[in-house]
Scaffold this motif. Sequence first.
Motif, PDB file in Angstrom:
ATOM      1  N   THR A 217      10.842   1.573 -47.339  1.00  0.00           N
ATOM      2  CA  THR A 217       9.707   0.668 -47.148  1.00  0.00           C
ATOM      3  C   THR A 217      10.199  -0.739 -46.853  1.00  0.00           C
ATOM      4  N   LEU A 218      11.196  -1.193 -47.613  1.00  0.00           N
ATOM      5  CA  LEU A 218      11.763  -2.523 -47.387  1.00  0.00           C
ATOM      6  C   LEU A 218      12.242  -2.677 -45.944  1.00  0.00           C
ATOM      7  N   LYS A 219      12.859  -1.645 -45.402  1.00  0.00           N
ATOM      8  CA  LYS A 219      13.385  -1.700 -44.025  1.00  0.00           C
ATOM      9  C   LYS A 219      12.267  -1.875 -43.001  1.00  0.00           C
ATOM     10  N   GLN A 220      11.071  -1.399 -43.343  1.00  0.00           N
ATOM     11  CA  GLN A 220       9.952  -1.522 -42.394  1.00  0.00           C
ATOM     12  C   GLN A 220       9.574  -2.982 -42.166  1.00  0.00           C
ATOM     13  N   TYR A 221       9.979  -3.856 -43.089  1.00  0.00           N
ATOM     14  CA  TYR A 221       9.641  -5.283 -42.986  1.00  0.00           C
ATOM     15  C   TYR A 221      10.735  -6.106 -42.320  1.00  0.00           C
ATOM     16  N   ARG A 222      11.730  -5.457 -41.746  1.00  0.00           N
ATOM     17  CA  ARG A 222      12.893  -6.179 -41.224  1.00  0.00           C
ATOM     18  C   ARG A 222      12.546  -7.074 -40.028  1.00  0.00           C
ATOM     19  N   HIS A 223      11.411  -6.842 -39.375  1.00  0.00           N
ATOM     20  CA  HIS A 223      11.056  -7.649 -38.202  1.00  0.00           C
ATOM     21  C   HIS A 223      10.190  -8.856 -38.560  1.00  0.00           C
ATOM     22  N   SER A 224       9.972  -9.072 -39.845  1.00  0.00           N
ATOM     23  CA  SER A 224       9.195 -10.227 -40.296  1.00  0.00           C
ATOM     24  C   SER A 224      10.073 -11.155 -41.122  1.00  0.00           C
ATOM     25  N   ASP A 225       9.898 -12.472 -40.901  1.00  0.00           N
ATOM     26  CA  ASP A 225      10.649 -13.468 -41.680  1.00  0.00           C
ATOM     27  C   ASP A 225       9.904 -13.855 -42.950  1.00  0.00           C
ATOM     28  N   ALA A 226       8.710 -13.292 -43.165  1.00  0.00           N
ATOM     29  CA  ALA A 226       7.982 -13.572 -44.395  1.00  0.00           C
ATOM     30  C   ALA A 226       8.781 -13.029 -45.585  1.00  0.00           C
ATOM     31  N   VAL A 227       8.587 -13.639 -46.742  1.00  0.00           N
ATOM     32  CA  VAL A 227       9.354 -13.255 -47.935  1.00  0.00           C
ATOM     33  C   VAL A 227       9.059 -11.812 -48.329  1.00  0.00           C
ATOM     34  N   THR A 228      10.110 -11.007 -48.422  1.00  0.00           N
ATOM     35  CA  THR A 228       9.999  -9.628 -48.908  1.00  0.00           C
ATOM     36  C   THR A 228      11.177  -9.382 -49.844  1.00  0.00           C
ATOM     37  N   ASP A 229      10.890  -9.240 -51.124  1.00  0.00           N
ATOM     38  CA  ASP A 229      11.933  -9.049 -52.128  1.00  0.00           C
ATOM     39  C   ASP A 229      11.817  -7.657 -52.747  1.00  0.00           C
ATOM     40  N   ILE A 230      12.889  -7.235 -53.377  1.00  0.00           N
ATOM     41  CA  ILE A 230      12.901  -5.922 -54.023  1.00  0.00           C
ATOM     42  C   ILE A 230      13.554  -6.054 -55.399  1.00  0.00           C
ATOM     43  N   LEU A 231      13.023  -5.323 -56.347  1.00  0.00           N
ATOM     44  CA  LEU A 231      13.546  -5.369 -57.720  1.00  0.00           C
ATOM     45  C   LEU A 231      13.510  -3.969 -58.304  1.00  0.00           C
ATOM     46  N   GLU A 232      14.638  -3.532 -58.850  1.00  0.00           N
ATOM     47  CA  GLU A 232      14.728  -2.179 -59.399  1.00  0.00           C
ATOM     48  C   GLU A 232      14.870  -2.217 -60.920  1.00  0.00           C
ATOM     49  N   PHE A 233      14.153  -1.296 -61.567  1.00  0.00           N
ATOM     50  CA  PHE A 233      14.338  -1.013 -62.989  1.00  0.00           C
ATOM     51  C   PHE A 233      14.991   0.373 -63.050  1.00  0.00           C
ATOM     52  N   ALA A 234      16.306   0.370 -63.184  1.00  0.00           N
ATOM     53  CA  ALA A 234      17.097   1.577 -62.954  1.00  0.00           C
ATOM     54  C   ALA A 234      16.726   2.738 -63.867  1.00  0.00           C
ATOM     55  N   ASP A 235      16.306   2.451 -65.096  1.00  0.00           N
ATOM     56  CA  ASP A 235      16.081   3.513 -66.073  1.00  0.00           C
ATOM     57  C   ASP A 235      14.594   3.867 -66.222  1.00  0.00           C
ATOM     58  N   ARG A 236      13.764   3.416 -65.299  1.00  0.00           N
ATOM     59  CA  ARG A 236      12.325   3.602 -65.442  1.00  0.00           C
ATOM     60  C   ARG A 236      11.785   4.613 -64.428  1.00  0.00           C
TER      61      ARG A 236
END
Length: 262
Positions: A217-236
């Motif tokens: 999903t994150l890769k789908q936003y690669r053509h936009s300069d708008a802020v797109t961040d990602i955060l993982e909770f590894a054990d959830r």
Amino acid sequence: MTSVLFIHGLWLHASSWAPWEDLFRDAGYETSAPGWPGVPDTVEEARATPESIADHGIDDVVAHYAKIIEGLDSKPILVGHSFGGMIAQKLLGQDLAAAAVAIDAAQIKGVLPLPLSSLRVTFPVFKNPANQHRAVSLTAEQFRYAFGNAITEEESDRLYEQWAIPAPGKPLFEAAAANFNPHSPAKVDTANELRGPLLLMMGGRDHTVPEAITRSTLKQYRHSDAVTDILEFADRAHSLTIDHGWREVADAALAWLKAHSL
């Protein structure tokens, strides 16, 4: 006062956002968590009247929340979980929100990974094509695999009794066909340069929306300069918004909003 609109996903009632609403209100936001179209006000009513929930698709849900947003004084911040995360992204792409936090968001058009665990979660719906027009419930065991695999069986069963409701099958059929339909309702305007910031959150042990889906999903936003961040909770896993560790996830969302002056 800035509004925060919480959007639930499949199989959870809107009232499951109550602890988040309390926390965000204490942080100075005005909050609401309206249900999807047809979803009654209580878990008990939703279980008793599955036909009221049935046959609502993605476009219906987006239009429902867009109308709610029209009644607000300003663009809200959206916080969505699962299919609610997809809906939040669609509304953000349509410039109807100031920002969005999409937690374990259902796959949007263009996302290709289809992990086996996701197929197992959705099998109760896809096993019968007629479920496209029905509402489908999960058993406690199915809920445990889909939501509660990173918590104890006891906690999973308690959450199931507290929050689980039938869900319309239609959005799942629409999402499954998205990459074969040029006009799919699962399509999001990921190239929008002017939209507000987006945070994608994911649980590293999620069976329903595994890490591969969120990273795609994150890769789908690669053509936009708008802020797109990602955060993982590894054990959830997929229950991360409602289980004993919900506060850590909610605090992270609040910290991100503060970092972006929201």
